[in-house]
Motif scaffolding. Structure first.
Motif, short mmCIF file in Angstrom:
data_model
loop_
_atom_site.label_atom_id
_atom_site.label_comp_id
_atom_site.label_asym_id
_atom_site.label_seq_id
_atom_site.Cartn_x
_atom_site.Cartn_y
_atom_site.Cartn_z
N ASP A 87 34.46 -4.09 21.52
CA ASP A 87 34.17 -4.80 22.76
C ASP A 87 35.24 -4.54 23.81
OD1 ASP A 87 32.64 -6.41 24.38
OD2 ASP A 87 33.55 -8.28 23.70
N SER A 88 35.94 -3.42 23.71
CA SER A 88 37.07 -3.13 24.59
C SER A 88 36.65 -2.26 25.77
CB SER A 88 38.18 -2.43 23.80
OG SER A 88 37.73 -1.17 23.36
N LEU A 89 37.51 -2.26 26.79
CA LEU A 89 37.28 -1.39 27.95
C LEU A 89 37.35 0.08 27.58
CD1 LEU A 89 39.25 -3.22 30.80
CD2 LEU A 89 36.78 -2.88 30.64
N LEU A 90 38.15 0.41 26.53
CA LEU A 90 38.24 1.80 26.08
C LEU A 90 36.88 2.30 25.60
CD1 LEU A 90 40.13 4.19 25.57
CD2 LEU A 90 40.53 3.26 23.27
N LYS A 106 33.78 -2.49 33.01
CA LYS A 106 33.75 -3.96 32.89
C LYS A 106 32.33 -4.49 33.05
CE LYS A 106 36.04 -8.12 34.59
NZ LYS A 106 37.05 -8.66 35.55
N ALA A 107 31.56 -3.89 33.97
CA ALA A 107 30.17 -4.32 34.16
C ALA A 107 29.32 -3.97 32.95
CB ALA A 107 29.60 -3.68 35.42
N LEU A 108 29.61 -2.84 32.31
CA LEU A 108 28.85 -2.46 31.12
C LEU A 108 29.04 -3.45 29.98
CD1 LEU A 108 29.43 1.41 31.09
CD2 LEU A 108 27.30 0.23 31.57
N LEU A 109 30.21 -4.06 29.93
CA LEU A 109 30.49 -5.02 28.85
C LEU A 109 29.73 -6.33 29.02
CD1 LEU A 109 34.34 -4.55 28.40
CD2 LEU A 109 32.54 -3.84 26.82
N ASN A 110 29.20 -6.61 30.21
CA ASN A 110 28.54 -7.89 30.45
C ASN A 110 27.34 -8.12 29.54
OD1 ASN A 110 30.34 -8.64 32.44
ND2 ASN A 110 29.11 -7.82 34.10
N GLY A 111 26.59 -7.05 29.25
CA GLY A 111 25.39 -7.22 28.42
C GLY A 111 25.61 -7.02 26.95
N LEU A 112 26.88 -6.74 26.53
CA LEU A 112 27.16 -6.41 25.13
C LEU A 112 27.56 -7.65 24.35
CD1 LEU A 112 27.63 -4.23 22.92
CD2 LEU A 112 30.01 -4.13 23.73
N LEU A 123 29.14 -4.17 11.63
CA LEU A 123 29.19 -4.75 12.96
C LEU A 123 27.84 -4.54 13.62
CD1 LEU A 123 32.67 -3.70 14.42
CD2 LEU A 123 31.96 -5.97 13.69
N ARG A 124 27.31 -5.62 14.21
CA ARG A 124 26.03 -5.54 14.90
C ARG A 124 26.29 -5.46 16.41
NH1 ARG A 124 23.65 -9.96 13.22
NH2 ARG A 124 22.34 -9.01 11.61
N PHE A 125 25.76 -4.40 17.04
CA PHE A 125 25.89 -4.20 18.48
C PHE A 125 24.56 -4.58 19.14
CE2 PHE A 125 29.12 -1.67 16.60
CZ PHE A 125 30.13 -1.51 17.53
N SER A 126 24.57 -5.67 19.93
CA SER A 126 23.37 -6.09 20.66
C SER A 126 23.62 -5.94 22.15
CB SER A 126 23.02 -7.54 20.34
OG SER A 126 22.75 -7.70 18.96
N GLY A 145 30.12 5.00 20.45
CA GLY A 145 31.42 5.01 21.09
C GLY A 145 32.49 4.35 20.25
N TYR A 146 32.12 3.28 19.57
CA TYR A 146 33.08 2.62 18.69
C TYR A 146 33.58 3.58 17.61
CZ TYR A 146 34.47 0.03 14.52
OH TYR A 146 35.13 -0.38 13.39
N LEU A 147 32.67 4.31 16.98
CA LEU A 147 33.07 5.27 15.95
C LEU A 147 33.91 6.38 16.55
CD1 LEU A 147 29.74 5.53 13.92
CD2 LEU A 147 31.80 4.26 13.32
N ALA A 148 33.51 6.85 17.74
CA ALA A 148 34.26 7.94 18.38
C ALA A 148 35.66 7.50 18.77
CB ALA A 148 33.49 8.42 19.61
N VAL A 149 35.79 6.28 19.28
CA VAL A 149 37.10 5.78 19.70
C VAL A 149 38.03 5.64 18.49
CG1 VAL A 149 38.30 3.75 20.60
CG2 VAL A 149 36.32 4.66 21.81
#
Length: 468
Positions: A87-90, A106-112, A123-126, A145-149
């Protein structure tokens, strides 16, 4: 005079369901405004902060290299930590680049929404968005992206370690070359040659170890896990249920606001307000219709004053607001003593209002300071007017009451509004005082001061009547 302790205990039992409804009726505007504002703000937040479709992806989190220098692993995964990474900005920056989205990270994180699945390492990504395709793409992108990061972070650490080991290997090779040059310059079978040969063997051993570590680092698996559930078709969010819950919450807040405003309103709007203010108990509530034939409510007041007609011989009715409410209560109360000789004494400016109530004309000026006239509409009731025309005088009122005491069974007097400049000295001439509370204008502080002043004068305040 009968004690009103039973009445007080009955009213002290608490608010009834009817009183609660009365609060909502009085404060319906507050209820509606707060409910609409809260509901509208909630709907606006739902529309802006989330959309109508949600897609979900799942990632199995696997242990990753913790010590790249030694290549050691851990078998435990801290999902709370991994959730913060997801859930990070990275991660959002990676998603922005992959999707080439115009929105900021930051705007992309609003719906996550990232949450661990109970008793698993998943981990469940909704992701919730205004369109199904956007929700699906972004949910999958955040999982990838989480796996790539995580993999990139692990690879960077391994690359840094490899660079250090390669530098160490280069230093050892340089040292080995210098050792071989030194050996060539020494005599065979000499002590110096033997020492250099021993150093050569140690250097070669260290070099082999470093080279093996470099090979081991190159074979480390930096995968952080794998996607176990891809983001398929997005589903519409249950907006109906959300709106129902939001509406119920808005209505509840509206009700709370209505009750809070009613509780802290300085006006006395109900019998509950009178009780909470510590004022004399409300014996009855009467409506705004003050016609001469609408006196059924005042019968309850009279019944609560005493078991017999003569229980209260001299009763004064007064308030701190307009004379209209006090005259209506006094007129109705005097008319309710059926079968008794009673007199209604209108003192000061109340005479005009009482005469209008009973459709009587003004009395002509005579020799006496006051005039006694029968009321044709009510048998046994006489109206006394002319007192206090030039200012209320306790001496004048006392002479009038003394004259009426032997002629009538019950005397009910009505006085212009009491207060700072009110004729409080007249109150001590009566056996009891009935306080009138105007539901539309009476305030707690003036009423409390009036009752306190009456008690200090030794006057018996039997109760109050609430005029709506």
């Amino acid at each position: 005079m009968r004690s009103l302790s039973a009445e007080s205990e009955q009213q002290a039992q608490g608010d009834t369901f009817g009183s609660y409804l009365g609060v909502l009726r009085r404060r319906w505007m507050t209820l509606v405004v707060v409910t609409v504002l809260v509901f509208g703000a909630g709907v606006a937040w739902l529309v802006k902060g989330s959309g109508g479709y949600r897609a979900t992806a799942g990632v199995l989190v696997q242990p990753i290299v913790e010590d790249p220098f030694g290549g050691s692993r851990t078998e435990m995964v801290n999902l709370a930590t991994e959730r913060e990474v997801a859930d990070s900005l990275l991660n959002a920056t990676w998603v922005k680049e992959q999707l080439e989205s115009p929105a900021s990270p930051k705007a992309l994180l609003n719906g996550l929404a990232v949450a661990p699945v109970s008793e698993t390492e998943i981990l469940r990504f909704s992701y919730t968005a205004s369109s199904a395709e956007t929700a699906r793409l972004r949910a999958q992108a955040f999982a990838d992206g989480y796996l790539a990061v995580r993999a990139e972070a692990a690879q960077n650490a391994i690359d840094a370690a490899t660079e250090r080991f390669e530098s160490r290997a280069a230093d050892l090779q340089q040292t080995l070359a210098e050792n071989l040059v030194a050996q060539a310059a020494t005599l065979p079978n000499s002590v110096e040659r033997a020492r250099l040969l021993a150093d050569q063997e140690a250097i070669e051993q260290q070099l082999r170890v470093v080279q093996e570590q470099i090979i081991d680092l190159g074979s480390v698996d930096t995968r952080a896990g794998r996607v176990v559930k891809t983001a398929g078709a997005a589903h519409r969010v249950a907006t109906t249920r959300t709106l129902v819950v939001l509406g119920a919450a808005a209505l509840m807040l509206g009700v709370i606001a209505a009750f809070l405003r009613d509780r802290f309103d300085p006006r006395l709007r109900s019998a509950g307000d009178v009780r909470r203010a510590g004022l004399p108990p409300v014996l009855a509530e009467v409506g705004s219709d003050r016609g001469s034939g609408k006196w059924a409510s005042f019968g309850r007041v009279r019944a609560r004053l005493g078991p017999s007609v003569g229980a209260t011989e001299m009763l004064m009715v007064a308030g701190v607001d307009s004379a209209e409410g006090a005259t209506a209560v006094a007129s109705g109360l005097a008319a309710s003593f059926v079968g008794a000789r009673r007199a209604l004494v209108a003192i000061g400016s109340t005479a005009t209002t009482v005469e209008r109530t009973f459709r009587l004309g003004a009395v002509e000026d005579g020799a006496r300071a006051w005039a006694v006239r029968p009321v044709p509409q009510v048998t046994g009731l006489s109206l006394v007017t002319g007192l206090g025309a030039n200012g209320t005088s306790a001496t004048e009122v006392r002479r009038c009451l003394d004259a009426l005491r032997g002629e009538f069974d019950v005397v009910v007097a009505v006085l212009e509004p009491l207060g700072v400049d009110g004729p409080l000295d007249v109150a001590v001439l009566f056996d009891a005082i009935l306080v009138v509370v105007e539901a539309r204008s009476s305030l707690v502080a003036p009423m409390a001061r009036l009752v306190e002043d009456l008690h200090e004068m030794g006057v018996t305040v039997v109760g109050s009547v609430l005029v709506r």
